[in-house]
Design an enzyme around this catalytic site. Structure first.
Site, PDB file in Angstrom:
ATOM      1  N   ASN A  15       0.864  -1.176   0.000  1.00 58.61           N
ATOM      2  CA  ASN A  15       0.000   0.000   0.000  1.00 58.61           C
ATOM      3  C   ASN A  15       0.902   1.228   0.000  1.00 58.61           C
ATOM      4  O   ASN A  15       1.489   1.557   1.017  1.00 58.61           O
ATOM      5  CB  ASN A  15      -0.896  -0.032   1.253  1.00 58.61           C
ATOM      6  N   LYS A  17       0.057   4.212  -0.273  1.00 57.08           N
ATOM      7  CA  LYS A  17      -0.613   5.377   0.341  1.00 57.08           C
ATOM      8  C   LYS A  17      -0.409   6.613  -0.540  1.00 57.08           C
ATOM      9  O   LYS A  17      -0.457   6.495  -1.758  1.00 57.08           O
ATOM     10  CB  LYS A  17      -0.123   5.575   1.783  1.00 57.08           C
ATOM     11  N   HIS A 101      -9.607   1.190   4.998  1.00 57.81           N
ATOM     12  CA  HIS A 101      -8.345   1.366   5.722  1.00 57.81           C
ATOM     13  C   HIS A 101      -8.581   2.322   6.886  1.00 57.81           C
ATOM     14  O   HIS A 101      -9.392   3.239   6.780  1.00 57.81           O
ATOM     15  CB  HIS A 101      -7.287   1.929   4.762  1.00 57.81           C
ATOM     16  N   GLU A 103      -6.954   4.721   7.841  1.00 61.51           N
ATOM     17  CA  GLU A 103      -6.709   6.119   7.468  1.00 61.51           C
ATOM     18  C   GLU A 103      -7.920   6.707   6.742  1.00 61.51           C
ATOM     19  O   GLU A 103      -8.104   7.925   6.722  1.00 61.51           O
ATOM     20  CB  GLU A 103      -5.421   6.208   6.634  1.00 61.51           C
ATOM     21  N   GLU A 171      -5.382  -4.822  10.589  1.00 59.69           N
ATOM     22  CA  GLU A 171      -4.358  -3.801  10.785  1.00 59.69           C
ATOM     23  C   GLU A 171      -4.651  -3.038  12.078  1.00 59.69           C
ATOM     24  O   GLU A 171      -5.458  -2.095  12.081  1.00 59.69           O
ATOM     25  CB  GLU A 171      -4.355  -2.811   9.619  1.00 59.69           C
ATOM     26  N   GLY A 177       2.552   2.279  10.789  1.00 58.07           N
ATOM     27  CA  GLY A 177       3.538   3.341  10.639  1.00 58.07           C
ATOM     28  C   GLY A 177       4.272   3.701  11.918  1.00 58.07           C
ATOM     29  O   GLY A 177       4.937   4.730  11.989  1.00 58.07           O
ATOM     30  N   SER A 215       3.376  -2.097  10.348  1.00 57.16           N
ATOM     31  CA  SER A 215       4.824  -2.135  10.589  1.00 57.16           C
ATOM     32  C   SER A 215       5.469  -3.454  10.189  1.00 57.16           C
ATOM     33  O   SER A 215       6.410  -3.918  10.850  1.00 57.16           O
ATOM     34  CB  SER A 215       5.146  -1.795  12.052  1.00 57.16           C
ATOM     35  N   GLY A 236       2.879  -1.213   4.250  1.00 58.78           N
ATOM     36  CA  GLY A 236       2.923   0.204   3.933  1.00 58.78           C
ATOM     37  C   GLY A 236       4.343   0.645   3.608  1.00 58.78           C
ATOM     38  O   GLY A 236       4.859   0.405   2.513  1.00 58.78           O
TER      39      GLY A 236
HETATM   40  P1  13P Z   1       3.042   0.365   7.616  1.00 56.74           P
HETATM   41  O1  13P Z   1       3.523  -0.938   7.043  1.00 56.74           O
HETATM   42  O2  13P Z   1       3.782   1.561   7.108  1.00 56.74           O
HETATM   43  O3  13P Z   1       2.914   0.309   9.109  1.00 56.74           O
HETATM   44  O4  13P Z   1       1.536   0.570   7.057  1.00 56.74           O
HETATM   45  C1  13P Z   1       0.637  -0.464   7.192  1.00 56.74           C
HETATM   46  C2  13P Z   1      -0.571  -0.126   6.421  1.00 56.74           C
HETATM   47  O5  13P Z   1      -1.336   0.746   6.793  1.00 56.74           O
HETATM   48  C3  13P Z   1      -0.824  -0.879   5.187  1.00 56.74           C
HETATM   49  O6  13P Z   1      -2.112  -0.651   4.710  1.00 56.74           O
END
Ligand code: 13P
Length: 254
Positions: A15, A17, A101, A103, A171, A177, A215, A236
């Site tokens: 992803n 983002k 997601h 976010e 997640e 993150g 992560s 991510g």
């Molecule tokens: P990270 O791997 O950067 O923690 O992000 C995970 C994520 O939100 C994937 O959709």
């Protein structure tokens, strides 16, 4: 390891983002080149920003690496400034769509009911939805993680997904993150609860892939992927560089 998912049934999805310009396309090209000719490995997908989706899909055509969107609107077309329909994702070459997601849930106020409508819209045009669920730190510390995720699942999966291809991504919000990954025990406990819920919700719930996200790096990927009921990972930050994404894919090949 006896209960781990076979490599070929795993899904490793990146992803990106809101990251990516032309340089980012070069990273995807390196991933495709490294995977060329390999058989029996996991399915690999990259979900770039919408502006790159068409170019990336063209670039990866025939490579076996799939592309996906990061969201879609519930309607097929119309006066929805700034939004992208599932049909437009398909036209741009997408095969999957990340939906719900955290976010989007937190930053855009998306409810379970809206995520369910998006999952239906995506599936209706042949996309494979990756429906995301996960608890906040306050919910986990309050002992409510399982309850919250079960509720999200029940609310975010439309009945119309029965028998169709889709995946769940667990997640935990606090792990995204932050570098703070969920423990293997917590991942297994949650994935088992998700599996049980899926079996209640849909006739093919036993076969739906349940990904872990939050992560994920090359370091921890092998152990996570070997855990029972883990059908892949949603990555991510570590998906932005070919080297780190490939190391995770390699961990999934074993
Ligand atoms: P990270 O791997 O950067 O923690 O992000 C995970 C994520 O939100 C994937 O959709």
């Amino acid at each position: 390891m006896a209960h781990s998912t076979p490599a070929s049934a795993r899904l490793i999805a990146g992803n990106w983002k809101m990251n990516g310009g032309a340089g980012q396309l070069r990273e995807a090209a390196k991933v495709a080149a490294a995977l060329a000719g390999k058989i029996g490995g996991p399915r690999v997908a990259i979900c770039p920003p919408a502006t790159l989706l068409h170019r990336l899909s063209e670039q990866l055509r025939g490579s076996g690496v799939l592309t996906g969107g990061q969201d879609c609107h519930v309607e097929a077309a119309g006066a929805f400034t700034g939004d992208i329909s599932a049909d437009l994702l398909v036209e741009a070459g997408a095969r999957l769509a990340i939906l719900g997601h955290s976010e989007r849930r937190q930053g855009h106020g998306e409810s379970d009911a809206l995520v369910a409508r998006k999952a239906q819209a995506a599936s209706d045009v042949g996309l494979e939805p990756i429906v995301c669920v996960g608890e906040t730190l306050i919910e986990r510390e309050g002992g409510r993680a399982l309850e919250v995720v079960r509720r999200q699942l029940r609310g975010s999966l439309p009945p119309g997904l029965a028998g169709r291809a889709f995946a769940i991504a667990y997640e935990p919000v606090w792990a995204i993150g932050t570098g703070a990954r969920a423990s293997e025990d917590d991942i297994v406990e949650m994935h088992r609860a998700i599996r049980a819920e899926l079996m209640n919700l849909t006739s093919h719930g036993g076969r739906v892939s349940i990904l872990y996200g939050g992560s994920v790096t090359a370091d921890g990927a092998a152990a996570i992927l070997a855990a029972p009921e883990v059908g892949g990972v949603l990555v991510g930050g570590a998906s932005l560089r070919a080297e780190s994404f490939l190391a995770i894919i390699e961990a999934a090949e074993r």
